[in-house]
Scaffold this active site. Structure first.
Site, PDB file in Angstrom:
ATOM      1  N   GLY A   1       0.825  -1.204   0.000  1.00  9.54           N
ATOM      2  CA  GLY A   1       0.000   0.000   0.000  1.00  9.54           C
ATOM      3  C   GLY A   1       0.855   1.248   0.000  1.00  9.54           C
TER       4      GLY A   1
ATOM      5  CB  ALA B   1       0.536   8.009   4.679  1.00  7.43           C
ATOM      6  CB  ALA B   2      -1.033   2.962   5.189  1.00  6.75           C
ATOM      7  CB  ALA B   3       4.246   1.845   5.014  1.00  5.30           C
TER       8      ALA B   3
ATOM      9  CD  GLU C   1       7.487  -5.574  -1.695  1.00  3.16           C
ATOM     10  OE1 GLU C   1       7.763  -4.621  -2.455  1.00  3.16           O
ATOM     11  OE2 GLU C   1       8.332  -6.404  -1.326  1.00  3.16           O
TER      12      GLU C   1
ATOM     13  CB  CYS D   1       3.460  -0.035  -6.837  1.00 10.27           C
ATOM     14  SG  CYS D   1       3.653  -1.826  -7.001  1.00 10.27           S
TER      15      CYS D   1
END
EC number: 1.2.1.73
Length: 456
Positions: free
Chosen positions: A213, A216-218, A233, A267
């Protein structure tokens, strides 16, 4: 706060259904079940896990058209793209079954360093435990199998959290996994509310997190996860480079397939095109000619090449990037048209190398072109981004290809192909903010395992 959410088709906003979030108490029960399931997983032989994964592959093939239709309804990607995704998911399940049988350790003599002591080390790979597998909207089944397959092959249990937009396809996938023989205490599906994500990521019964994803979420996952093993990833700002000895016909086809397919929402899409000055005009003219003939419209029609992006907000973000590039001096060679969640294939020229569309990840069907004179000129421009996932180059000169391979900050360089090249048994992943670790079935199994040594 409502415990339900509604989904619509990005193409026509028709309702897809209303679904329930997973309450926190249920999440805790699922994790307890999966923790208990680790005990039975350890007793399951590799050939048995391989058999389950082979059965899953057969079921994915059997239900391919049904699943492809769901994917298209949920994401707006064309039915052609969804069918290709299902073929990839099938391959990933087969590869997971094959690799389940190939998990091998090693024995080590201790006499390499004094004092030797006459000992032998027996090193085996062991499952980490419960893996939280989090998938994005754009390849909901293929990426799910690239996580669930190797996690199960390694002997882990899995808590599967898909993107909310993919609830129906995820439910069908889990049903097929159960039908293939995965016990419920090995795989659970969850759809937590946003407010529960941090404590889910931090939960002591989650042993590792495998996430695909956004950055920011990572970052949020990393902050909450503590010392858990992470496989991340993330995004890419992948270049496609066309040298003056490259095959222009093949290069333009690759540019279109690696950028405008899936409406540019991948991506590894060709997000920046670098064209040698000696062939720039010929390449541009051929690219515009081919791209202008692409069918934009109903993603369920077999001749449609470009469907909508995932929602209106995503379309607005792409439009903003295009408008900013134009303000920075770019000119429009094709496109710059919008209709609801549709962004028509757009080609930009005279794009500033410092424009946001060249530096940040643009998740949509827009292709900025950059004219260059030498490889040395473009290497710092290509590397001037937070990402480093993949790249592609069209050239017949091995020295040029090798120089780019050595100098570019990427995980993979594809020679005479687009940056979106990926196959199940190759390592997949990048550097910098493109993530941590490697997918590709064999490599993902290692990421979701640890070595355990017996000294005798």
């Amino acid at each position: 706060m409502s415990n339900t959410y509604s989904l619509v088709n990005p193409f026509d906003n028709s309702p897809l259904g209303e679904y329930e979030y997973t309450p926190w108490a249920t999440l805790e029960n699922q994790l307890a079940m999966l923790k208990e399931g680790q005990l039975s997983q350890r007793k399951t032989a590799a050939f048995q896990r391989a058999g389950v994964l082979n059965k899953l592959a057969a079921l994915l093939k059997e239900h391919s058209e049904e699943m492809a239709t769901l994917i298209t309804q949920e994401t707006g990607k064309t039915i052609l793209d969804s069918r290709v995704e299902m073929m990839r998911a099938y391959n990933a399940a087969i590869a997971s079954a094959e690799e389940a049988r190939q998990i091998q350790g090693e024995s080590l003599d201790s006499d390499a360093y004094a004092p030797a002591g006459g000992k032998i080390g027996v090193v085996c790979w062991k499952p980490l435990g419960t893996i939280l597998c989090i998938t994005p909207f754009n390849f909901p089944i293929n990426i799910a199998i690239h996580k669930i397959g190797p996690a199960y092959a390694a002997g882990n249990t899995i808590l599967f959290k898909p993107g909310p937009q993919n609830t129906a396809s995820a439910q069908l996938l889990v049903k097929l996994c159960y039908e293939a023989g995965m016990p419920e205490n090995t795989l659970q599906l969850c759809m937590p509310e946003f407010s529960d994500l941090d404590r889910l990521n931090a939960h002591p019964d989650v042993n590792a997190i495998n996430f695909t994803g956004g950055t920011a979420a990572a970052n949020a996952i990393s902050a909450a996860a503590g010392y858990k093993k992470l496989l991340l990833e993330l995004g890419g700002n992948d270049p496609l480079i066309v040298m003056d000895d490259g095959d222009l016909e093949a290069a333009t086809t690759a540019a279109i397939n690696h950028r405008f397919a899936t409406a540019g929402q991948r991506c590894t899409a060709a997000k920046r095109l670098f064209i040698h000055a000696n062939v720039y005009e010929a390449f541009r003219d051929l690219l515009v000619e081919k791209s202008s003939k692409l069918v934009v419209g109903d993603p369920m029609k077999d001749d449609t090449f470009v469907g909508p992006v995932i929602n209106q907000g995503a379309a607005d973000q792409i439009r903003t990037l295009i408008e900013q590039a134009i303000e920075d001096g770019a000119s429009v060679a094709l496109g710059n048209q919008y209709e609801g969640a549709f962004v028509y294939p757009t080609i930009l020229e005279n794009v500033s190398p410092t424009s946001e569309i060249m530096v940040e990840e643009a998740f949509g069907p827009v292709m900025p072109l950059y004219k260059f004179e030498s490889v040395e000129e473009i290497i710092p421009i290509i590397n001037n981004t937070a990402y480093g996932l993949q790249a592609g180059v069209f050239s017949q000169n091995l020295a040029t290809i090798k120089e780019l391979y050595e100098q570019l900050d990427v995980g993979t360089l594809a020679a005479n192909d687009g940056p979106g090249f990926r196959t199940e048994h190759f390592p997949f992943g990048g550097v910098k903010e493109s993530g941590i670790g490697r997918e590709g079935i064999k490599y993902a199994i290692r990421e979701m395992s640890y070595t355990k040594t017996l000294v005798i």
